[in-house]
Design a protein around this motif. Sequence first.
Motif, PDB file in Angstrom:
ATOM      1  N   VAL A  37       0.831  -1.204   0.000  1.00  0.00           N
ATOM      2  CA  VAL A  37       0.000   0.000   0.000  1.00  0.00           C
ATOM      3  C   VAL A  37       0.862   1.249   0.000  1.00  0.00           C
ATOM      4  O   VAL A  37       0.614   2.209  -0.749  1.00  0.00           O
ATOM      5  CB  VAL A  37      -0.947  -0.014   1.217  1.00  0.00           C
ATOM      6  N   ALA A  38       1.914   1.257   0.828  1.00  0.00           N
ATOM      7  CA  ALA A  38       2.796   2.427   0.869  1.00  0.00           C
ATOM      8  C   ALA A  38       3.490   2.633  -0.472  1.00  0.00           C
ATOM      9  O   ALA A  38       3.634   3.767  -0.945  1.00  0.00           O
ATOM     10  CB  ALA A  38       3.830   2.260   1.975  1.00  0.00           C
ATOM     11  N   GLY A  39       3.930   1.530  -1.104  1.00  0.00           N
ATOM     12  CA  GLY A  39       4.567   1.651  -2.411  1.00  0.00           C
ATOM     13  C   GLY A  39       3.630   2.209  -3.467  1.00  0.00           C
ATOM     14  O   GLY A  39       4.025   3.054  -4.283  1.00  0.00           O
ATOM     15  N   LEU A  40       2.385   1.751  -3.453  1.00  0.00           N
ATOM     16  CA  LEU A  40       1.407   2.264  -4.420  1.00  0.00           C
ATOM     17  C   LEU A  40       1.116   3.743  -4.196  1.00  0.00           C
ATOM     18  O   LEU A  40       0.971   4.509  -5.156  1.00  0.00           O
ATOM     19  CB  LEU A  40       0.102   1.456  -4.324  1.00  0.00           C
ATOM     20  N   ALA A  41       1.018   4.159  -2.919  1.00  0.00           N
ATOM     21  CA  ALA A  41       0.738   5.566  -2.629  1.00  0.00           C
ATOM     22  C   ALA A  41       1.870   6.458  -3.134  1.00  0.00           C
ATOM     23  O   ALA A  41       1.638   7.479  -3.802  1.00  0.00           O
ATOM     24  CB  ALA A  41       0.532   5.759  -1.128  1.00  0.00           C
ATOM     25  N   CYS A  42       3.133   6.071  -2.832  1.00  0.00           N
ATOM     26  CA  CYS A  42       4.261   6.883  -3.294  1.00  0.00           C
ATOM     27  C   CYS A  42       4.372   6.852  -4.815  1.00  0.00           C
ATOM     28  O   CYS A  42       4.643   7.879  -5.450  1.00  0.00           O
ATOM     29  CB  CYS A  42       5.549   6.363  -2.657  1.00  0.00           C
ATOM     30  N   TYR A 235       2.117   6.045   9.783  1.00  0.00           N
ATOM     31  CA  TYR A 235       2.512   6.285   8.402  1.00  0.00           C
ATOM     32  C   TYR A 235       1.675   5.452   7.425  1.00  0.00           C
ATOM     33  O   TYR A 235       1.287   5.917   6.344  1.00  0.00           O
ATOM     34  CB  TYR A 235       3.983   5.931   8.204  1.00  0.00           C
ATOM     35  N   PHE A 236       1.409   4.190   7.823  1.00  0.00           N
ATOM     36  CA  PHE A 236       0.604   3.333   6.951  1.00  0.00           C
ATOM     37  C   PHE A 236      -0.804   3.896   6.781  1.00  0.00           C
ATOM     38  O   PHE A 236      -1.349   3.924   5.669  1.00  0.00           O
ATOM     39  CB  PHE A 236       0.543   1.919   7.520  1.00  0.00           C
ATOM     40  N   ASN A 237      -1.415   4.345   7.892  1.00  0.00           N
ATOM     41  CA  ASN A 237      -2.769   4.921   7.791  1.00  0.00           C
ATOM     42  C   ASN A 237      -2.770   6.158   6.887  1.00  0.00           C
ATOM     43  O   ASN A 237      -3.698   6.373   6.100  1.00  0.00           O
ATOM     44  CB  ASN A 237      -3.284   5.284   9.177  1.00  0.00           C
ATOM     45  N   GLN A 238      -1.721   6.944   7.006  1.00  0.00           N
ATOM     46  CA  GLN A 238      -1.580   8.078   6.086  1.00  0.00           C
ATOM     47  C   GLN A 238      -1.504   7.604   4.641  1.00  0.00           C
ATOM     48  O   GLN A 238      -2.110   8.188   3.740  1.00  0.00           O
ATOM     49  CB  GLN A 238      -0.309   8.868   6.419  1.00  0.00           C
ATOM     50  N   GLY A 239      -0.758   6.524   4.445  1.00  0.00           N
ATOM     51  CA  GLY A 239      -0.583   6.005   3.098  1.00  0.00           C
ATOM     52  C   GLY A 239      -1.874   5.541   2.458  1.00  0.00           C
ATOM     53  O   GLY A 239      -2.066   5.683   1.237  1.00  0.00           O
ATOM     54  N   VAL A 240      -2.772   4.980   3.282  1.00  0.00           N
ATOM     55  CA  VAL A 240      -4.060   4.527   2.739  1.00  0.00           C
ATOM     56  C   VAL A 240      -4.829   5.706   2.144  1.00  0.00           C
ATOM     57  O   VAL A 240      -5.345   5.649   1.014  1.00  0.00           O
ATOM     58  CB  VAL A 240      -4.887   3.818   3.820  1.00  0.00           C
ATOM     59  N   ILE A 241      -4.922   6.819   2.910  1.00  0.00           N
ATOM     60  CA  ILE A 241      -5.643   7.987   2.410  1.00  0.00           C
ATOM     61  C   ILE A 241      -4.858   8.654   1.287  1.00  0.00           C
ATOM     62  O   ILE A 241      -5.432   9.134   0.296  1.00  0.00           O
ATOM     63  CB  ILE A 241      -5.917   8.978   3.557  1.00  0.00           C
ATOM     64  N   ALA A 242      -3.526   8.667   1.428  1.00  0.00           N
ATOM     65  CA  ALA A 242      -2.706   9.256   0.370  1.00  0.00           C
ATOM     66  C   ALA A 242      -2.869   8.487  -0.936  1.00  0.00           C
ATOM     67  O   ALA A 242      -2.760   9.070  -2.028  1.00  0.00           O
ATOM     68  CB  ALA A 242      -1.243   9.270   0.793  1.00  0.00           C
TER      69      ALA A 242
END
Length: 582
Positions: A37-42, A235-242
């Motif tokens: 998920v973090a990789g997809l957001a970035c 950070y992960f929760n941020q990444g979901v919305i990001a």
Amino acid sequence: MSRDQIVRVLLCALLSGCLVAATGAPYWQSHPLRGLVAGLACAGFAAAGALLATGGPRRLFTGRLLLAAGFCWPFAWLVSFDRGPGPAVSYLCQGLFWVLAGAAILSYPTGVLVAGRYRAFVAGAAVVMLGGGVVLLLVSQPQWLGLPTTVSWPGVFADRAVFGAWIRVLAAAQVVLAAWFTALLWVRARWLSHLDRRIAVPVLLAAAALVLFSSVQAAVKTSAWTTRSELQAFYFNQGVIALVVSTALVSGALRDRWWELSAPHRVVRITSSGTSVATVRVALAEALRDRSLRLYFWAPAENGWVDVRGLPAVPSASPDDRRWRIAVDGHQHPLAVVEVDAALRDRPLLVDAVLRAGSPALLTAQLQAAASANLAQVLAAQERLAERELAERQRLEQELVDGAQHRLGLLERQLHGLTDHTSDPAVLRFAGECRREVLATVGELEALARGLLPAALAERGLGPALEAVVARLGLTATVEVHPERLPPAVEATLYFALCEGLTNVAKYARGASVTVRVAVSDGWASGFVVDDGPGGAATKAGGGLAGIVDRARVLSGWAAIDSSPTGTQISVHLPLDVPLVA
């Protein structure tokens, strides 16, 4: 979009995703789904930045900011390492990501921070997120943040009390920044043009949700400041919305590019089925997504501009800076002026491509508009002719009253006086015959004058004139007439047409009940003669009913005769002002 541009977008997304995989590798080993998920957001932020940066000068600034944010955010996951300066760098990269992403969102989609309040927010965010992060590193020790003591840390002014107070200050400042950012997004959404709002609003909503969630969670859940596992979950929760924000950015950028690429083809497709003036306007309006689009065409015969209806118009510049007027030139003379929303000034290549694609249809529409203008001039001349004919009738009536009728009246009185001064039977008989002939001639002249234009119509209006006709014909009729006076040409045409209808009733349906009605609605005057006679009325060449149709056509109106065994209705419909055909 070219193949090279697609390759650059995919390459940027891949590099950002690889950076996330590398910088957070220790954490992803036990949380692979979170890593995905973090990789997809970035990668989404990097892809959106590359897509916008390659889309022209209007998007370059926003694209570069998003691209920088997409490559900065992966380094926030360096907090997962137990050695080296990575964890300290991660705090600064996280703050820098918020500054870059915030500036990019505030400049989206116009590509510029249009007001001082937006630049002030970016400066404030830099002070809080970057300056506050530097102070946090200086007044803390790594173990106070849940990190191992083996990491490199610049805590030269470490103080536990100052550290605790500074965390509270930063949390409160971030909440204020989030509220400020949300308010700016609301103002920006209101001031965006309708062309930009459809692609920007989803991004603005997702960005507002991201900053509000992050700031509130950081203020409420203080363990995220002092426990590494909690910080990583944060950070992960941020990444979901990001991820939602980046998806909205990529989606908006793709839809925007697709619009620009497909708009010229849309003009060609719509106009290929027909090239009327209305079709060309609709095609350009849809392609440019501007329903307020206006067209003006050059009419060479009139040596001036006309609108889509053929009416004279002047597409002059105005102080209203919300409109943009683009001149389209033909080979020998101006072709058209296209007036659009001023927001399209930011898309000159799109507008130029659409107008180039629509230039053949514009040429055809210009010819049609010029023809409509010519027809309008003909109709106007026809109306003036009808008014001159009416004036001539009035003049003839007056001349009959003042001239021949007056002299014949004097002659009749002289003949009457002659019979009083003689007793000769032959003279009396001859004088009586002459007097009767004179009276008959006077009567015929009066009837002729009434046929030209009755005095009741000129002096009292259509209602009294029609009532006089009904009485003279001996009909049983109800007369309902619009109380206000109509234009003289309209009144005269209605009068003669309805008189013809009443005469038809007197000839073929005497004894029938008749209704005469004149009404005005939506710029049209309508007259009706309705009877319950045996029917059978029909127009014949040269007949009186055919004359009704002809009289209506003179003023660009129309008439109808509907006859059945249960009765007949004759209707006449005239425009109060002659319409100009579009």
